[in-house]
Write an enzyme that holds these catalytic residues in place. Sequence first.
Site, PDB file in Angstrom:
ATOM      1  N   SER A 217      -4.399   1.800   4.023  1.00 14.56           N
ATOM      2  CA  SER A 217      -3.020   1.299   4.028  1.00 14.56           C
ATOM      3  C   SER A 217      -2.675   0.645   5.372  1.00 14.56           C
ATOM      4  O   SER A 217      -3.243   0.995   6.405  1.00 14.56           O
ATOM      5  CB  SER A 217      -2.039   2.446   3.787  1.00 14.56           C
TER       6      SER A 217
HETATM    7  N1  SAH Z   1      -4.627   7.109   2.016  1.00 16.78           N
HETATM    8  C1  SAH Z   1      -5.666   6.113   2.037  1.00 16.78           C
HETATM    9  C2  SAH Z   1      -5.315   4.918   1.169  1.00 16.78           C
HETATM   10  C3  SAH Z   1      -6.473   4.509   0.342  1.00 16.78           C
HETATM   11  S1  SAH Z   1      -6.178   3.343  -0.928  1.00 16.78           S
HETATM   12  C4  SAH Z   1      -6.025   5.708   3.444  1.00 16.78           C
HETATM   13  O1  SAH Z   1      -5.354   6.144   4.402  1.00 16.78           O
HETATM   14  O2  SAH Z   1      -7.014   5.008   3.634  1.00 16.78           O
HETATM   15  C5  SAH Z   1      -5.868   4.363  -2.325  1.00 16.78           C
HETATM   16  C6  SAH Z   1      -6.947   5.304  -2.769  1.00 16.78           C
HETATM   17  O3  SAH Z   1      -6.493   5.946  -3.958  1.00 16.78           O
HETATM   18  C7  SAH Z   1      -8.284   4.650  -3.138  1.00 16.78           C
HETATM   19  O4  SAH Z   1      -9.308   5.226  -2.369  1.00 16.78           O
HETATM   20  C8  SAH Z   1      -8.446   4.955  -4.635  1.00 16.78           C
HETATM   21  O5  SAH Z   1      -9.785   5.176  -5.029  1.00 16.78           O
HETATM   22  C9  SAH Z   1      -7.607   6.220  -4.769  1.00 16.78           C
HETATM   23  N2  SAH Z   1      -7.164   6.529  -6.144  1.00 16.78           N
HETATM   24  C10 SAH Z   1      -6.740   5.678  -7.121  1.00 16.78           C
HETATM   25  N3  SAH Z   1      -6.414   6.367  -8.238  1.00 16.78           N
HETATM   26  C11 SAH Z   1      -6.644   7.694  -7.958  1.00 16.78           C
HETATM   27  C12 SAH Z   1      -6.514   8.910  -8.711  1.00 16.78           C
HETATM   28  N4  SAH Z   1      -6.103   8.904  -9.997  1.00 16.78           N
HETATM   29  N5  SAH Z   1      -6.838  10.069  -8.111  1.00 16.78           N
HETATM   30  C13 SAH Z   1      -7.280  10.107  -6.819  1.00 16.78           C
HETATM   31  N6  SAH Z   1      -7.424   8.993  -6.060  1.00 16.78           N
HETATM   32  C14 SAH Z   1      -7.113   7.792  -6.621  1.00 16.78           C
END
Ligand code: SAH
Length: 219
Positions: free
Chosen positions: A64
Amino acid sequence: MEDSFRHKGLRHKMVENLRALGIASEEVLKVMDEVPRHLFLDSVFDTQAYLDKAFSIGEDQTISHPSTVALQSTLLEIFPGAKVLEVGTGSGYQAYVLEKLKAEVYSVERQKNLFLKTKALLAGFRSRIRCFYGDGYQGLPEYAPYDRIIVTCGAATLPPNLLPQLKIGGIMVIPLGSPKQIMTKIVRKTETEVEVSRHGDCHFVPMLPDRIGEKRHGA
Ligand code: SAH
Protein backbone atom coordinates in the site's frame (compact mmCIF):
# COMPACT_ATOMS: atom_id res chain seq x y z
CA MET A 1 20.43 -4.65 3.03
CA GLU A 2 21.19 -1.75 5.27
CA ASP A 3 19.28 1.24 6.55
CA SER A 4 21.62 4.07 5.54
CA PHE A 5 21.59 7.78 6.38
CA ARG A 6 20.21 8.32 2.91
CA HIS A 7 17.26 6.02 3.60
CA LYS A 8 16.64 7.78 6.90
CA GLY A 9 16.70 11.17 5.17
CA LEU A 10 14.24 10.03 2.52
CA ARG A 11 12.03 8.63 5.27
CA HIS A 12 11.96 11.97 7.11
CA LYS A 13 10.80 13.58 3.87
CA MET A 14 8.10 10.94 3.47
CA VAL A 15 6.86 11.69 6.98
CA GLU A 16 6.83 15.44 6.37
CA ASN A 17 4.75 14.76 3.27
CA LEU A 18 2.33 12.62 5.31
CA ARG A 19 2.02 15.46 7.81
CA ALA A 20 1.28 17.89 4.97
CA LEU A 21 -1.38 15.47 3.70
CA GLY A 22 -3.13 15.80 7.05
CA ILE A 23 -1.99 12.75 9.01
CA ALA A 24 -2.26 13.99 12.58
CA SER A 25 -1.26 11.03 14.74
CA GLU A 26 2.22 11.71 16.12
CA GLU A 27 2.55 8.04 17.14
CA VAL A 28 1.88 6.88 13.57
CA LEU A 29 4.24 9.48 12.09
CA LYS A 30 6.99 8.50 14.54
CA VAL A 31 6.69 4.79 13.76
CA MET A 32 6.64 5.42 10.01
CA ASP A 33 9.78 7.51 10.48
CA GLU A 34 11.44 4.46 12.05
CA VAL A 35 10.29 1.50 9.94
CA PRO A 36 12.59 0.90 6.93
CA ARG A 37 9.98 0.54 4.17
CA HIS A 38 12.70 -0.19 1.59
CA LEU A 39 13.44 -3.51 3.31
CA PHE A 40 9.87 -4.67 2.56
CA LEU A 41 10.38 -4.10 -1.17
CA ASP A 42 12.43 -5.68 -3.87
CA SER A 43 15.87 -4.03 -3.95
CA VAL A 44 15.18 -2.60 -7.44
CA PHE A 45 12.82 -0.11 -5.73
CA ASP A 46 15.43 0.87 -3.15
CA THR A 47 15.75 4.53 -4.11
CA GLN A 48 12.01 5.02 -4.68
CA ALA A 49 10.75 3.29 -1.55
CA TYR A 50 9.91 6.55 0.23
CA LEU A 51 7.78 8.06 -2.51
CA ASP A 52 4.03 7.97 -1.94
CA LYS A 53 3.64 5.07 -4.33
CA ALA A 54 2.45 1.48 -4.37
CA PHE A 55 5.02 -1.02 -5.72
CA SER A 56 4.76 -4.56 -6.97
CA ILE A 57 5.51 -7.21 -4.35
CA GLY A 58 5.04 -10.12 -6.78
CA GLU A 59 2.03 -12.41 -7.33
CA ASP A 60 0.19 -9.44 -8.94
CA GLN A 61 -0.02 -7.70 -5.57
CA THR A 62 1.20 -4.31 -4.31
CA ILE A 63 2.38 -2.81 -1.04
CA SER A 64 0.00 0.00 0.00
CA HIS A 65 0.97 3.68 -0.46
CA PRO A 66 2.56 5.19 2.68
CA SER A 67 -0.34 7.65 2.85
CA THR A 68 -2.81 4.75 2.90
CA VAL A 69 -0.87 2.94 5.62
CA ALA A 70 -0.76 6.18 7.63
CA LEU A 71 -4.51 6.76 7.19
CA GLN A 72 -5.54 3.21 8.10
CA SER A 73 -3.16 3.12 11.07
CA THR A 74 -4.53 6.43 12.34
CA LEU A 75 -8.20 5.47 11.90
CA LEU A 76 -7.56 2.26 13.84
CA GLU A 77 -6.68 4.17 17.05
CA ILE A 78 -4.25 1.49 18.19
CA PHE A 79 -3.51 1.23 21.92
CA PRO A 80 -0.69 -0.80 23.50
CA GLY A 81 -1.59 -4.48 23.58
CA ALA A 82 -4.51 -4.12 21.13
CA LYS A 83 -5.25 -7.44 19.46
CA VAL A 84 -5.43 -6.73 15.74
CA LEU A 85 -6.48 -8.87 12.79
CA GLU A 86 -5.10 -7.84 9.40
CA VAL A 87 -6.58 -9.28 6.21
CA GLY A 88 -3.97 -9.18 3.42
CA THR A 89 -0.43 -9.51 4.84
CA GLY A 90 1.20 -8.74 1.48
CA SER A 91 4.69 -7.33 2.09
CA GLY A 92 4.18 -7.23 5.86
CA TYR A 93 4.84 -3.47 6.00
CA GLN A 94 1.43 -2.45 7.36
CA ALA A 95 1.50 -5.28 9.90
CA TYR A 96 4.95 -4.23 11.07
CA VAL A 97 3.86 -0.60 11.47
CA LEU A 98 1.01 -1.85 13.66
CA GLU A 99 3.38 -3.97 15.71
CA LYS A 100 5.63 -0.96 16.24
CA LEU A 101 2.51 0.86 17.51
CA LYS A 102 2.54 -1.91 20.15
CA ALA A 103 -0.33 -3.97 18.77
CA GLU A 104 -0.46 -7.75 18.93
CA VAL A 105 -0.92 -8.58 15.25
CA TYR A 106 -2.54 -11.59 13.56
CA SER A 107 -2.30 -11.36 9.78
CA VAL A 108 -3.85 -13.54 7.07
CA GLU A 109 -2.68 -13.89 3.47
CA ARG A 110 -4.26 -16.03 0.74
CA GLN A 111 -1.23 -16.23 -1.57
CA LYS A 112 1.05 -19.00 -0.40
CA ASN A 113 4.23 -17.54 -1.90
CA LEU A 114 3.67 -14.16 -0.29
CA PHE A 115 2.74 -15.75 3.01
CA LEU A 116 5.98 -17.77 3.07
CA LYS A 117 8.20 -14.91 1.91
CA THR A 118 6.77 -12.36 4.34
CA LYS A 119 6.73 -14.74 7.29
CA ALA A 120 10.46 -15.30 6.75
CA LEU A 121 11.15 -11.57 6.33
CA LEU A 122 9.30 -10.69 9.54
CA ALA A 123 11.12 -13.43 11.44
CA GLY A 124 14.36 -11.74 10.35
CA PHE A 125 13.12 -8.54 12.05
CA ARG A 126 12.46 -10.52 15.24
CA SER A 127 8.80 -9.61 14.81
CA ARG A 128 6.14 -11.35 16.88
CA ILE A 129 3.44 -10.90 14.20
CA ARG A 130 1.55 -14.15 13.75
CA CYS A 131 1.19 -14.92 10.04
CA PHE A 132 -1.49 -17.26 8.70
CA TYR A 133 -2.11 -18.76 5.28
CA GLY A 134 -5.85 -18.57 4.74
CA ASP A 135 -8.87 -16.82 3.30
CA GLY A 136 -9.29 -13.61 5.25
CA TYR A 137 -12.81 -13.18 3.87
CA GLN A 138 -13.65 -15.59 6.68
CA GLY A 139 -11.60 -13.61 9.20
CA LEU A 140 -9.57 -15.72 11.63
CA PRO A 141 -12.18 -17.12 14.02
CA GLU A 142 -9.68 -19.28 15.96
CA TYR A 143 -8.23 -16.18 17.67
CA ALA A 144 -11.32 -13.93 17.74
CA PRO A 145 -12.48 -11.58 19.16
CA TYR A 146 -10.20 -8.72 18.11
CA ASP A 147 -9.95 -5.13 19.35
CA ARG A 148 -9.27 -3.99 15.81
CA ILE A 149 -9.66 -5.38 12.28
CA ILE A 150 -7.86 -3.89 9.28
CA VAL A 151 -8.56 -5.03 5.74
CA THR A 152 -5.87 -4.11 3.21
CA CYS A 153 -7.57 -5.38 0.05
CA GLY A 154 -10.70 -3.95 -1.52
CA ALA A 155 -13.99 -5.60 -0.56
CA ALA A 156 -17.07 -4.99 -2.72
CA THR A 157 -19.27 -5.36 0.36
CA LEU A 158 -18.63 -6.08 4.03
CA PRO A 159 -17.61 -9.75 4.48
CA PRO A 160 -20.28 -11.09 6.83
CA ASN A 161 -17.94 -13.01 9.15
CA LEU A 162 -15.72 -10.09 10.11
CA LEU A 163 -18.01 -8.01 12.31
CA PRO A 164 -18.86 -10.90 14.68
CA GLN A 165 -15.09 -11.29 15.27
CA LEU A 166 -14.77 -7.67 16.44
CA LYS A 167 -15.18 -6.88 20.16
CA ILE A 168 -17.95 -4.52 21.23
CA GLY A 169 -16.31 -1.11 21.19
CA GLY A 170 -13.82 -2.36 18.60
CA ILE A 171 -12.91 -0.63 15.34
CA MET A 172 -12.69 -2.04 11.82
CA VAL A 173 -11.08 -0.12 8.93
CA ILE A 174 -11.93 -1.51 5.50
CA PRO A 175 -11.90 -0.24 1.91
CA LEU A 176 -15.45 -0.88 0.65
CA GLY A 177 -16.84 -0.68 -2.88
CA SER A 178 -16.13 -1.84 -6.42
CA PRO A 179 -14.15 -1.13 -8.58
CA LYS A 180 -13.09 1.88 -6.50
CA GLN A 181 -13.44 1.82 -2.78
CA ILE A 182 -14.16 4.23 0.04
CA MET A 183 -12.07 3.95 3.19
CA THR A 184 -14.64 3.00 5.79
CA LYS A 185 -14.37 3.00 9.57
CA ILE A 186 -16.85 0.87 11.46
CA VAL A 187 -17.16 1.10 15.24
CA ARG A 188 -19.05 -1.79 16.81
CA LYS A 189 -21.19 0.04 19.36
CA THR A 190 -23.29 -2.84 20.68
CA GLU A 191 -24.10 -6.42 19.71
CA THR A 192 -26.36 -5.11 16.93
CA GLU A 193 -25.36 -1.47 16.29
CA VAL A 194 -22.45 0.06 14.39
CA GLU A 195 -21.32 3.59 13.67
CA VAL A 196 -19.97 4.08 10.16
CA SER A 197 -17.81 6.94 8.86
CA ARG A 198 -16.19 7.40 5.45
CA HIS A 199 -12.67 8.69 4.85
CA GLY A 200 -12.14 9.25 1.15
CA ASP A 201 -11.68 7.28 -2.05
CA CYS A 202 -8.99 4.66 -2.33
CA HIS A 203 -7.90 1.96 -4.70
CA PHE A 204 -6.80 -1.44 -3.42
CA VAL A 205 -6.17 -4.76 -5.11
CA PRO A 206 -9.38 -6.76 -4.80
CA MET A 207 -10.16 -9.13 -1.97
CA LEU A 208 -10.37 -12.51 -3.65
CA PRO A 209 -11.91 -15.73 -2.35
CA ASP A 210 -10.16 -18.88 -1.15
CA ARG A 211 -6.51 -19.63 -0.69
CA ILE A 212 -4.18 -20.09 -3.60
CA GLY A 213 -1.14 -22.31 -3.56
CA GLU A 214 2.40 -22.22 -4.90
CA LYS A 215 2.96 -20.50 -8.20
CA ARG A 216 2.74 -22.87 -11.12
CA HIS A 217 5.98 -23.08 -13.03
CA GLY A 218 6.24 -22.98 -16.82
CA ALA A 219 3.27 -21.92 -19.00
N1 SAH B 1 -0.97 -4.91 3.91
C1 SAH B 1 -0.22 -5.17 2.71
C2 SAH B 1 -1.02 -4.83 1.47
C3 SAH B 1 -0.90 -5.90 0.45
S1 SAH B 1 -1.98 -5.83 -0.92
C4 SAH B 1 1.12 -4.49 2.73
O1 SAH B 1 1.40 -3.70 3.66
O2 SAH B 1 1.94 -4.76 1.86
C5 SAH B 1 -3.33 -6.83 -0.41
C6 SAH B 1 -3.06 -8.26 -0.08
O3 SAH B 1 -4.31 -8.88 0.22
C7 SAH B 1 -2.45 -9.10 -1.21
O4 SAH B 1 -1.26 -9.68 -0.76
C8 SAH B 1 -3.53 -10.15 -1.51
O5 SAH B 1 -3.00 -11.41 -1.88
C9 SAH B 1 -4.26 -10.22 -0.17
N2 SAH B 1 -5.62 -10.79 -0.23
C10 SAH B 1 -6.58 -10.61 -1.19
N3 SAH B 1 -7.70 -11.30 -0.86
C11 SAH B 1 -7.43 -11.93 0.33
C12 SAH B 1 -8.19 -12.81 1.18
N4 SAH B 1 -9.44 -13.20 0.86
N5 SAH B 1 -7.61 -13.25 2.31
C13 SAH B 1 -6.33 -12.89 2.65
N6 SAH B 1 -5.57 -12.07 1.88
C14 SAH B 1 -6.11 -11.59 0.73
